[in-house]
Design a protein around this motif. Structure first.
Motif, PDB file in Angstrom:
ATOM      1  N   THR A   9       0.868  -1.179   0.000  1.00 58.82           N
ATOM      2  CA  THR A   9       0.000   0.000   0.000  1.00 58.82           C
ATOM      3  C   THR A   9       0.902   1.226   0.000  1.00 58.82           C
ATOM      4  N   LYS A  10       0.488   2.234  -0.676  1.00 58.52           N
ATOM      5  CA  LYS A  10       1.275   3.453  -0.763  1.00 58.52           C
ATOM      6  C   LYS A  10       0.550   4.573  -0.035  1.00 58.52           C
ATOM      7  N   LEU A  11       1.347   5.440   0.580  1.00 53.41           N
ATOM      8  CA  LEU A  11       0.773   6.608   1.229  1.00 53.41           C
ATOM      9  C   LEU A  11       0.443   7.654   0.180  1.00 53.41           C
ATOM     10  N   THR A  12      -0.715   8.249   0.353  1.00 54.45           N
ATOM     11  CA  THR A  12      -1.097   9.338  -0.542  1.00 54.45           C
ATOM     12  C   THR A  12      -0.645  10.654   0.077  1.00 54.45           C
ATOM     13  N   LYS A  13      -0.772  11.731  -0.684  1.00 56.87           N
ATOM     14  CA  LYS A  13      -0.454  13.055  -0.135  1.00 56.87           C
ATOM     15  C   LYS A  13      -1.343  13.354   1.063  1.00 56.87           C
ATOM     16  N   ARG A  14      -2.576  12.952   0.966  1.00 52.19           N
ATOM     17  CA  ARG A  14      -3.528  13.179   2.067  1.00 52.19           C
ATOM     18  C   ARG A  14      -3.057  12.442   3.325  1.00 52.19           C
ATOM     19  N   ASP A  15      -2.611  11.197   3.173  1.00 49.36           N
ATOM     20  CA  ASP A  15      -2.108  10.432   4.317  1.00 49.36           C
ATOM     21  C   ASP A  15      -0.912  11.139   4.956  1.00 49.36           C
ATOM     22  N   THR A  16      -0.008  11.618   4.115  1.00 44.82           N
ATOM     23  CA  THR A  16       1.180  12.304   4.612  1.00 44.82           C
ATOM     24  C   THR A  16       0.794  13.552   5.390  1.00 44.82           C
ATOM     25  N   TRP A  17      -0.118  14.349   4.869  1.00 49.31           N
ATOM     26  CA  TRP A  17      -0.559  15.565   5.560  1.00 49.31           C
ATOM     27  C   TRP A  17      -1.281  15.244   6.862  1.00 49.31           C
TER      28      TRP A  17
END
Length: 85
Positions: A9-17
């Motif tokens: 699974t990859k982190l999205t920009k939203r996850d990072t924020w």
């Protein structure tokens, strides 16, 4: 129904924020009023290098702890005691 536990699974920009936001919120809560904000207002400063002072309590006393505030900067501190009269 089978679940593939090895699927990446990859982190999205939203996850990072969201991670950054939660870290900042937690930091504010964890560090709020951490430590004492008051420092001593007066201090003893030696007039010459190596000068010292004695604290005489009049009789032998049990000291549980000694607290000092070194302030900002460098210097040396030596604490000595004696039961001599």
């Amino acid at each position: 129904m089978e679940i593939d536990i090895h699927k990446e699974t990859k982190l999205t920009k939203r996850d990072t924020w969201l991670i950054i936001l939660l870290t900042l919120i937690y930091s504010d809560v964890a560090f709020y009023q951490l430590g004492d904000m008051d420092s001593p207002k007066t201090a003893w400063k030696p007039s010459i290098e190596g000068e010292s002072f004695d604290a005489d309590f009049g009789e032998a006393k049990l000291l549980e702890k000694v607290i000092w505030f070194g302030g900002i900067g460098d210097g040396k501190l030596r604490i000595a005691y004696s039961l001599d009269e």
